[in-house]
Design a protein around this motif. Sequence first.
Motif, PDB file in Angstrom:
ATOM      1  N   MET A  67       0.886  -1.211  -0.037  1.00  4.27           N
ATOM      2  CA  MET A  67      -0.124  -0.109  -0.011  1.00  4.27           C
ATOM      3  C   MET A  67       0.827   1.525  -0.038  1.00  4.27           C
ATOM      4  O   MET A  67       1.697   1.383   0.621  1.00  4.27           O
ATOM      5  CB  MET A  67      -0.920  -0.050   1.280  1.00  4.27           C
ATOM      6  N   LYS A  68       0.543   2.149  -0.370  1.00  9.33           N
ATOM      7  CA  LYS A  68       1.220   3.459  -0.806  1.00  9.33           C
ATOM      8  C   LYS A  68       1.039   4.516   0.231  1.00  9.33           C
ATOM      9  O   LYS A  68      -0.102   4.409   0.860  1.00  9.33           O
ATOM     10  CB  LYS A  68       1.014   4.243  -1.937  1.00  9.33           C
ATOM     11  N   ALA A  69       1.908   5.151   0.669  1.00  6.94           N
ATOM     12  CA  ALA A  69       1.976   5.966   1.769  1.00  6.94           C
ATOM     13  C   ALA A  69       0.661   7.152   1.673  1.00  6.94           C
ATOM     14  O   ALA A  69       0.024   7.501   2.696  1.00  6.94           O
ATOM     15  CB  ALA A  69       3.061   7.110   1.977  1.00  6.94           C
ATOM     16  N   ALA A  70       0.260   7.537   0.190  1.00  2.37           N
ATOM     17  CA  ALA A  70      -0.777   8.305   0.178  1.00  2.37           C
ATOM     18  C   ALA A  70      -2.144   7.789   0.674  1.00  2.37           C
ATOM     19  O   ALA A  70      -3.134   8.250   1.277  1.00  2.37           O
ATOM     20  CB  ALA A  70      -0.802   8.740  -1.258  1.00  2.37           C
ATOM     21  N   GLU A  71      -2.198   6.495   0.417  1.00  4.69           N
ATOM     22  CA  GLU A  71      -3.524   5.676   0.831  1.00  4.69           C
ATOM     23  C   GLU A  71      -3.286   5.599   2.415  1.00  4.69           C
ATOM     24  O   GLU A  71      -4.589   5.641   2.947  1.00  4.69           O
ATOM     25  CB  GLU A  71      -3.454   4.286   0.107  1.00  4.69           C
ATOM     26  N   LEU A  72      -2.164   5.326   2.947  1.00  6.69           N
ATOM     27  CA  LEU A  72      -1.943   5.133   4.535  1.00  6.69           C
ATOM     28  C   LEU A  72      -2.506   6.287   5.209  1.00  6.69           C
ATOM     29  O   LEU A  72      -3.062   6.615   6.157  1.00  6.69           O
ATOM     30  CB  LEU A  72      -0.689   4.688   4.785  1.00  6.69           C
ATOM     31  N   ARG A  73      -2.206   7.435   4.684  1.00  6.80           N
ATOM     32  CA  ARG A  73      -2.508   8.834   5.232  1.00  6.80           C
ATOM     33  C   ARG A  73      -4.084   9.296   5.099  1.00  6.80           C
ATOM     34  O   ARG A  73      -4.238  10.047   6.388  1.00  6.80           O
ATOM     35  CB  ARG A  73      -1.788  10.071   4.342  1.00  6.80           C
ATOM     36  N   THR A  74      -4.617   8.569   4.280  1.00  7.06           N
ATOM     37  CA  THR A  74      -6.256   8.837   4.484  1.00  7.06           C
ATOM     38  C   THR A  74      -6.945   8.104   5.641  1.00  7.06           C
ATOM     39  O   THR A  74      -8.057   8.125   5.890  1.00  7.06           O
ATOM     40  CB  THR A  74      -6.735   8.359   3.162  1.00  7.06           C
ATOM     41  N   ARG A  75      -6.200   7.100   6.254  1.00  5.92           N
ATOM     42  CA  ARG A  75      -6.672   6.205   7.405  1.00  5.92           C
ATOM     43  C   ARG A  75      -6.653   6.911   8.528  1.00  5.92           C
ATOM     44  O   ARG A  75      -5.820   7.536   8.676  1.00  5.92           O
ATOM     45  CB  ARG A  75      -6.058   4.786   7.289  1.00  5.92           C
ATOM     46  N   LYS A  76      -7.574   6.358   9.497  1.00  5.10           N
ATOM     47  CA  LYS A  76      -7.305   6.748  10.848  1.00  5.10           C
ATOM     48  C   LYS A  76      -6.334   6.054  11.530  1.00  5.10           C
ATOM     49  O   LYS A  76      -5.678   5.078  11.398  1.00  5.10           O
ATOM     50  CB  LYS A  76      -8.630   6.649  11.696  1.00  5.10           C
ATOM     51  N   PRO A  77      -5.630   6.949  12.732  1.00  6.66           N
ATOM     52  CA  PRO A  77      -4.373   6.176  13.351  1.00  6.66           C
ATOM     53  C   PRO A  77      -4.767   4.955  14.020  1.00  6.66           C
ATOM     54  O   PRO A  77      -3.906   3.826  14.206  1.00  6.66           O
ATOM     55  CB  PRO A  77      -4.180   7.248  14.591  1.00  6.66           C
ATOM     56  N   ALA A  78      -6.002   4.710  14.521  1.00  7.91           N
ATOM     57  CA  ALA A  78      -6.378   3.375  14.923  1.00  7.91           C
ATOM     58  C   ALA A  78      -6.277   2.318  14.071  1.00  7.91           C
ATOM     59  O   ALA A  78      -6.019   1.231  14.284  1.00  7.91           O
ATOM     60  CB  ALA A  78      -7.905   3.418  15.730  1.00  7.91           C
ATOM     61  N   GLU A  79      -6.735   2.604  12.752  1.00 10.24           N
ATOM     62  CA  GLU A  79      -6.566   1.631  11.961  1.00 10.24           C
ATOM     63  C   GLU A  79      -5.460   1.167  11.389  1.00 10.24           C
ATOM     64  O   GLU A  79      -4.910   0.196  11.198  1.00 10.24           O
ATOM     65  CB  GLU A  79      -7.431   2.190  10.504  1.00 10.24           C
ATOM     66  N   LEU A  80      -4.376   2.232  11.342  1.00  7.41           N
ATOM     67  CA  LEU A  80      -3.115   2.107  11.087  1.00  7.41           C
ATOM     68  C   LEU A  80      -2.361   1.325  12.275  1.00  7.41           C
ATOM     69  O   LEU A  80      -1.497   0.489  11.899  1.00  7.41           O
ATOM     70  CB  LEU A  80      -2.295   3.617  10.867  1.00  7.41           C
ATOM     71  N   GLN A  81      -2.547   1.564  13.431  1.00  7.13           N
ATOM     72  CA  GLN A  81      -2.001   0.851  14.428  1.00  7.13           C
ATOM     73  C   GLN A  81      -2.567  -0.616  14.384  1.00  7.13           C
ATOM     74  O   GLN A  81      -1.729  -1.643  14.654  1.00  7.13           O
ATOM     75  CB  GLN A  81      -2.630   1.469  15.618  1.00  7.13           C
ATOM     76  N   ALA A  82      -3.839  -0.954  13.971  1.00  3.17           N
ATOM     77  CA  ALA A  82      -4.196  -2.395  13.958  1.00  3.17           C
ATOM     78  C   ALA A  82      -3.381  -3.156  12.889  1.00  3.17           C
ATOM     79  O   ALA A  82      -3.096  -4.327  12.883  1.00  3.17           O
ATOM     80  CB  ALA A  82      -6.002  -2.424  13.661  1.00  3.17           C
ATOM     81  N   GLN A  83      -3.395  -2.336  11.666  1.00  2.61           N
ATOM     82  CA  GLN A  83      -2.743  -2.992  10.479  1.00  2.61           C
ATOM     83  C   GLN A  83      -1.167  -3.182  11.128  1.00  2.61           C
ATOM     84  O   GLN A  83      -0.638  -4.183  10.506  1.00  2.61           O
ATOM     85  CB  GLN A  83      -2.604  -2.163   9.292  1.00  2.61           C
ATOM     86  N   LEU A  84      -0.613  -2.186  11.631  1.00  5.34           N
ATOM     87  CA  LEU A  84       0.780  -2.458  11.990  1.00  5.34           C
ATOM     88  C   LEU A  84       0.869  -3.622  12.988  1.00  5.34           C
ATOM     89  O   LEU A  84       1.947  -4.454  12.780  1.00  5.34           O
ATOM     90  CB  LEU A  84       1.305  -1.361  12.836  1.00  5.34           C
ATOM     91  N   VAL A  85       0.100  -3.951  13.851  1.00  3.14           N
ATOM     92  CA  VAL A  85       0.076  -5.086  14.692  1.00  3.14           C
ATOM     93  C   VAL A  85       0.043  -6.417  13.758  1.00  3.14           C
ATOM     94  O   VAL A  85       0.597  -7.292  14.164  1.00  3.14           O
ATOM     95  CB  VAL A  85      -0.948  -5.139  15.762  1.00  3.14           C
ATOM     96  N   GLU A  86      -1.008  -6.345  12.860  1.00  6.67           N
ATOM     97  CA  GLU A  86      -1.066  -7.693  12.034  1.00  6.67           C
ATOM     98  C   GLU A  86       0.141  -7.949  11.399  1.00  6.67           C
ATOM     99  O   GLU A  86       0.654  -8.952  11.111  1.00  6.67           O
ATOM    100  CB  GLU A  86      -2.286  -7.075  11.059  1.00  6.67           C
ATOM    101  N   LEU A  87       0.847  -6.766  10.684  1.00  3.92           N
ATOM    102  CA  LEU A  87       2.271  -6.862  10.075  1.00  3.92           C
ATOM    103  C   LEU A  87       3.057  -7.518  10.733  1.00  3.92           C
ATOM    104  O   LEU A  87       4.057  -8.357  10.354  1.00  3.92           O
ATOM    105  CB  LEU A  87       2.456  -5.680   9.378  1.00  3.92           C
ATOM    106  N   LEU A  88       3.263  -7.042  12.024  1.00  3.35           N
ATOM    107  CA  LEU A  88       4.363  -7.440  12.940  1.00  3.35           C
ATOM    108  C   LEU A  88       4.297  -8.993  13.283  1.00  3.35           C
ATOM    109  O   LEU A  88       5.067  -9.603  13.213  1.00  3.35           O
ATOM    110  CB  LEU A  88       4.349  -6.576  14.308  1.00  3.35           C
ATOM    111  N   ARG A  89       2.831  -9.349  13.509  1.00  3.63           N
ATOM    112  CA  ARG A  89       2.608 -10.786  13.833  1.00  3.63           C
ATOM    113  C   ARG A  89       2.916 -11.594  12.318  1.00  3.63           C
ATOM    114  O   ARG A  89       3.822 -12.755  12.632  1.00  3.63           O
ATOM    115  CB  ARG A  89       1.149 -10.892  14.008  1.00  3.63           C
ATOM    116  N   GLU A  90       2.633 -11.036  11.320  1.00  3.81           N
ATOM    117  CA  GLU A  90       2.887 -11.931  10.174  1.00  3.81           C
ATOM    118  C   GLU A  90       4.689 -11.864   9.938  1.00  3.81           C
ATOM    119  O   GLU A  90       5.184 -12.956   9.633  1.00  3.81           O
ATOM    120  CB  GLU A  90       2.649 -11.014   8.739  1.00  3.81           C
ATOM    121  N   GLN A  91       5.253 -10.706  10.318  1.00  2.00           N
ATOM    122  CA  GLN A  91       6.700 -10.985  10.267  1.00  2.00           C
ATOM    123  C   GLN A  91       7.253 -11.945  11.345  1.00  2.00           C
ATOM    124  O   GLN A  91       8.286 -12.528  11.075  1.00  2.00           O
ATOM    125  CB  GLN A  91       7.273  -9.433  10.613  1.00  2.00           C
TER     126      GLN A  91
END
Length: 65
Positions: A1-25
């Motif tokens: 996902m591009k940074a421009a798409e990420l900037r349109t999301r809310k911080p809570a959504e970004l934090q949830a996605q970050l946790v998901e990616l860290l689990r996958e890693q």
Amino acid sequence: MKAAELRTRKPAELQAQLVELLREQFNLRMQKGSGQLGNPGRFKLLRREIARIKTVLSEKAKQDG
């Protein structure tokens, strides 16, 4: 996902996605340790995606504070 798409999301959504990616890693690291890793190129993509999300989160934090 591009940074421009990420900037349109809310911080809570970004934090949830970050946790998901860290689990996958973490899961990929466990697969690598046991010799079952199928796609080693996924590490690079995950690292970059995590960095993008962290960057956008810090930008949003600076705007709010």
